[in-house]
Design an enzyme around this catalytic site. Structure first.
Site, PDB file in Angstrom:
ATOM      1  N   GLU A 272       0.809  -1.221   0.000  1.00  0.00           N
ATOM      2  CA  GLU A 272       0.000   0.000   0.000  1.00  0.00           C
ATOM      3  C   GLU A 272       0.842   1.270   0.000  1.00  0.00           C
ATOM      4  O   GLU A 272       0.486   2.256  -0.670  1.00  0.00           O
ATOM      5  CB  GLU A 272      -0.954  -0.010   1.199  1.00  0.00           C
ATOM      6  CG  GLU A 272      -2.136  -0.957   1.049  1.00  0.00           C
ATOM      7  CD  GLU A 272      -1.755  -2.427   1.202  1.00  0.00           C
ATOM      8  OE1 GLU A 272      -2.515  -3.290   0.744  1.00  0.00           O
ATOM      9  OE2 GLU A 272      -0.673  -2.692   1.793  1.00  0.00           O
TER      10      GLU A 272
ATOM     11  N   HIS B   9     -10.208  -6.632   7.960  1.00  0.00           N
ATOM     12  CA  HIS B   9     -11.058  -6.488   6.778  1.00  0.00           C
ATOM     13  C   HIS B   9     -12.338  -5.712   7.077  1.00  0.00           C
ATOM     14  O   HIS B   9     -13.181  -5.554   6.201  1.00  0.00           O
ATOM     15  CB  HIS B   9     -11.407  -7.854   6.200  1.00  0.00           C
ATOM     16  CG  HIS B   9     -10.249  -8.556   5.558  1.00  0.00           C
ATOM     17  ND1 HIS B   9      -9.176  -9.003   6.276  1.00  0.00           N
ATOM     18  CD2 HIS B   9      -9.996  -8.876   4.256  1.00  0.00           C
ATOM     19  CE1 HIS B   9      -8.314  -9.582   5.456  1.00  0.00           C
ATOM     20  NE2 HIS B   9      -8.787  -9.517   4.228  1.00  0.00           N
TER      21      HIS B   9
END
Length: 333
Positions: A60, A129
């Site tokens: 990321e 998540h």
């Protein structure tokens, strides 16, 4: 008009942005061949090529760093963070570089960069998540933070975010990806920074955003059966917040309830409650009420229904604001 799910509406917005501007480039993990975990980008790499819809490594910080370089060179990169909990490796890039480059260069450099973040709970996902990190970024000067709640808003707001010369954190409520609604791709868009009064009412203002807008509307319907009129306001923009629209509503109803999935402490609800108390003190008939997630790490999937604000908790908050019997007092004020 076409009926689309929220996910398909986002894909439609990305497709239009790619078609309208050759400088728009998509970056993310599995967004190309796979079409994204939630299939938002399905078919875009096939139609626009691997140079514009780029499958990146699982990094990321690298995705955001690459996007910063592209923005420097005049591109309009759109990054996808696969899940909300994966944004933290890119946090330093976002708050230390993306948010500050325009200011640091005295306006000479702009960051027309959009970061898409599926967020929130409700899908029974595993650890990392399901998160609600929006307050971190709303606290950071130099970033716009927005979230959609309907397919039409998803399409329009994403196109507007990509066209903006400011960096935008675009939070997508993942449990609403399969919500369907009519989408007019050529409709005149409500400005990205403008809140929307979803349903009008006279007794209580219920402020929310993203995944809880649908729940708030359910609460308004349920309360009406008990003779209570709730005005639901969808913030849409979390930074900056359209306090004018919210203030007008509170001055009309005299009561304020705020609900969001994120934990209570330091959340958007606290900022909204404080600002509306400043602006509407002499109009308020009761203290603002916050209905939020709890101040604990996001729980395992089997416990998330206890963590997330639901219809009953929101209605209980409305009762608190109205001085009715509620879970905290057990008596009528």
């Amino acid at each position: 008009m076409t009926e689309l799910t929220l996910a398909k509406a986002l894909g439609s917005g990305l497709r239009r942005a790619l078609s309208d501007d050759d400088k728009v480039v998509l970056l993310g993990e599995d967004i190309g061949t796979l079409g994204g975990v939630f299939r938002v980008t399905d078919g875009l790499q096939r139609d626009f090529g691997k140079d514009r819809v780029i499958d990146t490594p699982l990094a990321e910080a690298g995705i955001i760093g690459m996007a910063v370089g592209l923005a420097f060179r005049g591109y309009r990169p759109v990054c996808e963070i696969q899940f909300d909990g994966f944004i933290y490796p890119g946090f330093d890039q976002i708050v230390a570089q993306v948010a500050k480059l325009h200011y640091r260069t005295a306006g000479k450099v702009r960051m027309p960069l959009t970061i898409r973040v599926p967020y929130g709970g409700g899908i029974g996902a595993v650890e990392h998540h399901s998160e609600s990190p929006e307050a971190y970024f709303a606290h950071t000067a130099g970033l716009r933070v927005v979230t959609c709640s309907t397919p039409q808003d998803a399409h329009n707001m994403l196109r507007e975010a990509i066209a903006s010369d400011d960096p935008v954190l675009f939070f997508e409520p993942k449990r609403r990806y399969w919500t369907k609604g009519e989408v007019d791709e050529d409709a005149t868009a409500l400005p990205m920074g403008k809140a929307r009064v979803v349903t009008e009412g006279t007794d209580v203002t219920l402020v929310t955003y993203g995944p809880l807008v649908a729940t708030a509307l359910d609460a308004a319907v349920a309360a009406a059966d008990d003779g209570i009129s709730i005005e639901v306001v969808d913030l849409r923009s979390l930074s900056p917040v359209d306090f004018d629209t919210v203030s007008a509503s509170v001055r009309k109803t005299g009561r304020l309830v705020i609900t969001h999935e994120a934990s209570e402490s330091g959340g958007l609800g606290a900022e909204i409650a404080a600002t509306l108390t400043d602006r509407c003190f002499y109009y308020l008939e009761a203290a603002p009420v916050r209905i939020t997630g709890f101040d604990v790490p996001y729980p395992a999937a089997k416990l998330e229904d206890h963590f997330l604000p639901d219809l009953d908790r929101i209605l209980d908050g409305v009762d608190r604001a109205l001085g009715r019997v509620n879970s905290l007092t057990g008596w009528s004020a």
